[in-house]
Design a protein around this motif. Structure first.
Motif, PDB file in Angstrom:
ATOM      1  N   SER A   8     144.869 105.391  93.173  1.00 12.38           N
ATOM      2  CA  SER A   8     144.363 106.555  93.741  1.00 12.38           C
ATOM      3  C   SER A   8     145.235 107.660  93.552  1.00 12.38           C
ATOM      4  O   SER A   8     144.791 108.646  93.069  1.00 12.38           O
ATOM      5  CB  SER A   8     144.003 106.504  95.176  1.00 12.38           C
ATOM      6  N   PHE A  62     134.783 113.431  92.447  1.00 19.42           N
ATOM      7  CA  PHE A  62     134.517 111.821  92.504  1.00 19.42           C
ATOM      8  C   PHE A  62     133.955 111.421  91.088  1.00 19.42           C
ATOM      9  O   PHE A  62     134.659 110.011  90.914  1.00 19.42           O
ATOM     10  CB  PHE A  62     133.220 111.902  93.495  1.00 19.42           C
ATOM     11  N   ASN A  65     137.488 110.856  89.217  1.00 21.73           N
ATOM     12  CA  ASN A  65     138.261 109.662  89.717  1.00 21.73           C
ATOM     13  C   ASN A  65     137.632 108.543  89.255  1.00 21.73           C
ATOM     14  O   ASN A  65     138.586 107.844  88.897  1.00 21.73           O
ATOM     15  CB  ASN A  65     138.432 109.881  91.313  1.00 21.73           C
ATOM     16  N   GLN A 141     136.494 114.222  96.273  1.00 24.30           N
ATOM     17  CA  GLN A 141     136.553 112.714  96.078  1.00 24.30           C
ATOM     18  C   GLN A 141     135.669 112.077  96.663  1.00 24.30           C
ATOM     19  O   GLN A 141     135.635 110.692  96.689  1.00 24.30           O
ATOM     20  CB  GLN A 141     137.971 112.187  96.127  1.00 24.30           C
TER      21      GLN A 141
END
Length: 201
Positions: A8, A62, A65, A141
């Motif tokens: 992450s 999001f 990611n 995210q």
């Protein structure tokens, strides 16, 4: 858990550099790539294939990611890894912008009032609206849950509860720990059929 944090953190660092890139340098997504995404994940008014998530109206960060994590092999999704291999950072940003701008899909399951009511109570108890927003549109995210595919929601929640892996949020694993399959089913049904659909900020 350490691997998840590293994954992450890697995605966040890369996307920070993407965010400061000049907007003019960001191309439109390749039509062929968009078509490949829509074929499985659906588009405006078009539901995704069974067991796959709707990506329309998901928050831009999001989507970025997840695509970075998949491209770098930090989320093991073989079909997606092959598709994302060699895709540039700029193309990922363009794809995220494209799908984030689409309207959310309509509910894809038949609403059952009693089951949805039980799910709504669970959502309030678990404070799901704190991170996912009261409309469950998601932010940054954090993904949109409202009108997401019910089968996908249930599968994902079981994964979080039973075997969280790289690229998955450990907060979700802790939140869902101890819930039964029936309770997860109620929560998934509420989010898929009754939670207010809204476009992510």
């Amino acid at each position: 858990m350490a691997g998840e944090r590293r994954g992450s953190a890697f995605a966040a660092l890369l996307l920070t550099s993407l965010a400061i890139a000049p907007a003019a340098a960001q191309p439109q997504p390749q039509p062929a790539t968009v078509a490949a995404c829509v074929a499985c994940h659906g588009g405006p008014g078009q539901p995704p294939l069974a067991g796959l998530p709707s990506i329309a109206a998901q928050p831009k960060v999001f989507i970025e990611n997840q695509l970075v994590l998949i491209r770098e092999g930090l989320r093991d999704i073989p079909a997606m890894t092959a598709l994302m291999r060699g895709v540039s950072d700029a193309e990922i940003v363009a794809l995220a912008q494209h799908f984030a701008a689409l309207p959310p899909p309509p509910p894809g399951a038949v609403h059952q009032a009693a089951k949805a009511g039980q799910g709504a109570e669970l959502a309030r108890k678990l404070l799901c609206g704190t991170c996912h927003l009261p409309t469950y549109a998601g932010q940054m995210q954090v993904p949109r849950l409202a009108t997401q595919q019910e089968d996908y929601l249930l599968h994902s929640m079981k994964q979080f509860r039973d075997k969280p892996g790289p690229g998955r949020d450990t907060i979700m694993a802790a939140t869902l720990r101890g819930l039964s399959d029936a309770e997860l089913g109620q929560l998934a049904h509420y989010l898929a059929t009754e939670a207010a659909p809204a476009k992510a900020p």
